[in-house]
Design an enzyme around this catalytic site. Sequence first.
Site, PDB file in Angstrom:
ATOM      1  CD  GLU A   1      -4.526  -3.513   2.355  1.00 45.58           C
ATOM      2  OE1 GLU A   1      -4.957  -2.952   1.323  1.00 45.58           O
ATOM      3  OE2 GLU A   1      -3.355  -3.893   2.465  1.00 45.58           O
TER       4      GLU A   1
ATOM      5  CE  LYS B   1      -4.458  -6.483   0.370  1.00 51.07           C
ATOM      6  NZ  LYS B   1      -4.176  -6.262  -1.046  1.00 51.07           N
TER       7      LYS B   1
HETATM    8  P1  13P Z   1       1.649  -6.382   0.133  1.00 54.70           P
HETATM    9  O1  13P Z   1       1.165  -7.773  -0.143  1.00 54.70           O
HETATM   10  O2  13P Z   1       2.931  -6.036  -0.554  1.00 54.70           O
HETATM   11  O3  13P Z   1       1.637  -6.055   1.593  1.00 54.70           O
HETATM   12  O4  13P Z   1       0.596  -5.399  -0.524  1.00 54.70           O
HETATM   13  C1  13P Z   1      -0.747  -5.632  -0.326  1.00 54.70           C
HETATM   14  C2  13P Z   1      -1.487  -4.388  -0.533  1.00 54.70           C
HETATM   15  O5  13P Z   1      -2.435  -4.359  -1.268  1.00 54.70           O
HETATM   16  C3  13P Z   1      -1.084  -3.173   0.201  1.00 54.70           C
HETATM   17  O6  13P Z   1      -2.135  -2.246   0.207  1.00 54.70           O
END
Ligand code: 13P
Length: 340
Positions: free
Chosen positions: A177, A219
């Site tokens: 991510e 992500k």
């Molecule tokens: P949000 O969808 O609220 O941005 O959170 C996603 C997430 O996993 C943050 O690390």
Amino acid sequence: MSTQAFTETARALVAGSRGLLAMDESNPTCNARFAALGIPQTEDARRTYRDWIVSAPGLSEYISGAILYDETIRQRTRAGAPFARAVADAGMIPGIKVDTGAKSMAGHPGEMITEGLDGLRDRLAEYARMGARFAKWRAVITVGADIPSRGCIAANMQALARYAALCQEAGLVAVVEPEVLMDGAHTLERCSGVTEDVLRALFGQLYTQRVALEGLLLKPSMVLPGSTCPRQESVDEVADATVKCLLRAVPAAVPGIAFLSGGQAGELASARLNAMNARFKARLPWALAFSFARAIQQPALEIWKGEQAHVGAAQRALCHRARCNSAARRGEYGSAMEGA
Ligand code: 13P
């Protein structure tokens, strides 16, 4: 575990039109969201919250995997099941957030570096024994006049790749991510340029660290104008810019891309994901899915407010947003679904 096993898990997480639920807020983040609604900031309140989420009737029709937090995976539901088993029994794949948070980066004012590599091999083995089949690590990239710096991008992307290699060694799918924050007045074009730089650096590091792309999910954040930028592009313009950027930087071997919501309103996040799938799905090498926290949970949290009597209504609100995002994966979401 063989490479094939985590590759199959990665594909299963983005199969059909389901997506991920990120229910992995750290205690400080979860407490801040509770405090804003007058909910007690206790371990038991956090457990109760996660318990009714996991047991929401029908959730697994739309959600393939749920990302847990360290505290949660060590807790049991009210019915007495460890959370990873409760997630699996509900028809979803259990996952776990394994980074230990983003901290100020030395020598890089205004920038963050994500920590958590020390001891990670042992922690991953423990989480795998508890039933986790995938993991998540979030890197934070801030956009400003002179940032992100090369140093911040390089250090964060190397950490993501080292995390991903350790995940695969432990037989877990790595959800990587790299979040480009939407805070600020930057334009959509600037976000696109930063996101492309970050993704190119990330996939370079993943290659260097010998990570199997078939066994990971990306992500990312969507390509968006900063939240205070005077020009806010349309849903279709955001979809076009996001897909164009991803096509340039994400190898076709990656099975799926599951967006974070990043603070977008739930309906807008659904509309943007829908536009990407409606306009481009047939031409894309990877699935375009979701891994939202706030854009799925926030309306439900606001209904629950810590009250047992509101749990049923909160579960219905949670499943509604999950259903909308599942429809968006098929390009079938529309405003008519809201208020239905
Ligand atoms: P949000 O969808 O609220 O941005 O959170 C996603 C997430 O996993 C943050 O690390």
